[in-house]
Design an enzyme around this catalytic site. Structure first.
Site, mmCIF file in Angstrom:
data_model
loop_
_atom_site.group_PDB
_atom_site.id
_atom_site.type_symbol
_atom_site.label_atom_id
_atom_site.label_comp_id
_atom_site.label_asym_id
_atom_site.label_seq_id
_atom_site.Cartn_x
_atom_site.Cartn_y
_atom_site.Cartn_z
ATOM 1 N N ASP A 60 -11.181 -12.470 5.338
ATOM 2 C CA ASP A 60 -10.251 -11.351 5.252
ATOM 3 C C ASP A 60 -9.717 -10.938 6.619
ATOM 4 O O ASP A 60 -8.596 -10.437 6.732
ATOM 5 C CB ASP A 60 -10.956 -10.165 4.582
ATOM 6 C CG ASP A 60 -10.016 -9.014 4.289
ATOM 7 O OD1 ASP A 60 -8.895 -9.279 3.824
ATOM 8 O OD2 ASP A 60 -10.399 -7.856 4.509
ATOM 9 N N CYS B 236 0.848 -1.196 0.000
ATOM 10 C CA CYS B 236 0.000 0.000 0.000
ATOM 11 C C CYS B 236 0.881 1.242 0.000
ATOM 12 O O CYS B 236 1.994 1.226 0.540
ATOM 13 C CB CYS B 236 -0.920 0.016 1.220
ATOM 14 S SG CYS B 236 -2.192 1.310 1.167
#
Length: 408
Positions: free
Chosen positions: A300, A23
């Protein structure tokens, strides 16, 4: 690989991580950034990005795993736009190659800072739904959503949102509710109305920390229940007040105009309909997550070694997602509820919420109570008369005209 035919008449979802945990931001509360530690010794690709070979293998297998005529691909991160546009153009090519005329949709989650006109034209031309992570007005958003050197991200996110709007891309917002912005629910909600965001997902942030000499590590659901709570976590009282305050505003002025996922899911449970979010469903386990290298995990929020189901190079998605182990993971959500939850008059409405948040004890000292229970209970008590009314309206007029229509 031979096509796998399956009798299961329900969709199988895999949230796919094409760039792993990579990220361009370093949000303080992010639960996924640290997943790079799982692959720090990965030899196949130290950049932690999905190879073309893995992408093709996944798309072919994912399509073959479905028993429904419509297929949804969900691209998630990390930051999905760390992969070039050419990667997602290849996604479209492969979906057409293996789709066999099926209806295929795509959704992608992004922090919005890397969006350009070119990206937005692609999303518009291919009918992709774009989820943007934005935590309200600048003061709230920039409190925790900064990059590696501490620079704020709000203005870049808003530039990205304006590009999506300019190109007519369908988009919604994922907003994290934390210890700071939870105290200003109306300021928070009005912001999304001001930027004309019609579909909003409020996500309470709740994380526990295991201190280490090389930095913090987020606690796994398997870790001791007394792991200290992260400072940025929303409190149960804050969460309840936040939901009630926004609901009062929404139900008076915005029903049918703005769609809030949690409110729609609450009504779905009230009406005996499958809710649109897994945290509020009776069971879970049908939505897994796949890392860049093909490793598949139960959920997740359960990307820990204990919850790894296998890799698509050795097993099919059907084998993993319909395995006894994953089925048990799904049914344990209900089966492991403590007595206090089973006796609760609002069990049908929350089903114990997400198992990752069940680390507190009941009034009787029994473990397994959801940390946010107090907040949810207050919310359900507050909205019960409205939900009863809307349920009756739904019973008399289906499909609903003003609720449960949000696309997330």
């Amino acid at each position: 690989m031979e096509q796998v035919l399956t009798p299961f008449a329900r969709p199988l979802y895999i949230m796919t991580k094409p760039a792993g945990s990579s990220c361009n931001l370093a949000c303080e509360y992010c639960y996924y950034l640290e997943k790079k530690k799982l692959y720090k010794d990965a030899s196949a690709d130290r950049r932690h990005v999905m190879s073309d070979d893995m992408l093709e293998r996944f798309i072919k297998m994912y399509i073959e795993s479905q028993s429904m005529p419509q297929i949804l691909f969900s691209w998630h991160g990390g930051e999905t736009l760390m992969r070039p546009l050419s990667f997602y153009k290849k996604v479209i090519e492969l979906q057409k190659k293996y789709g066999g005329g099926l209806v295929i949709d795509n959704s992608i989650q992004t922090n919005g800072t890397l969006l350009t006109d070119e990206w937005c034209r692609f999303f518009k031309d291919n009918n992709w739904l774009v989820g943007v992570s934005v935590d309200g007005p600048q003061e709230f958003h920039d409190e925790y959503r900064r990059n590696n050197i501490g620079a704020p991200s709000f203005h870049k996110v808003m530039r990205g949102i304006n590009l999506l709007k300019k190109h007519g891309v369908e988009w919604n917002a994922l907003a994290v509710v934390n210890d700071f912005n939870a105290d200003y629910p109306l300021d928070f909600y009005h912001f999304f109305k001001e930027i004309e965001c019609r579909y909003i997902q409020f996500t309470p942030i709740v994380e526990r920390i295991i201190p280490h000499t090389d930095g913090r590590t987020l606690a796994s659901p398997m870790d001791a229940h007394d792991a200290p709570l992260a400072d940025f976590s929303v409190s149960p009282a804050q969460w309840g007040e936040f939901l009630c305050t926004i609901f009062d505003e929404w139900v008076k002025n915005d029903v049918g105009q703005y769609f809030i996922q949690l409110f729609d899911s609450t009504l779905a449970n009230w009406a005996g309909v499958q809710p649109g979010v897994c945290t509020m469903a009776r069971t879970c386990g049908h939505a897994g997550v796949m890392e860049f290298n093909g490793d598949v995990y139960s959920c997740d929020h359960f990307v820990f070694p204990e919850y790894k189901l296998g890799n698509i190079r050795e097993k099919t998605l059907v084998e993993m997602m319909y395995s006894d182990r994953q089925q048990k993971f799904g049914t344990d959500k209900y089966d492991s509820l403590p007595g206090q939850c089973r006796r609760c008059k609002y069990l049908f409405a929350c089903n114990g919420e997400c198992p990752k948040n069940r680390f507190t004890v009941t009034a009787d000292g029994e473990p397994g109570l959801n940390y946010l229970c107090e907040g949810y209970y207050r919310f359900f008590e507050h909205v019960a008369p409205y939900m009863d009314f809307m349920k009756n309206e739904l019973d008399n007029q289906r499909p609903p005209s003003n609720v449960m229509n949000a696309r997330f």
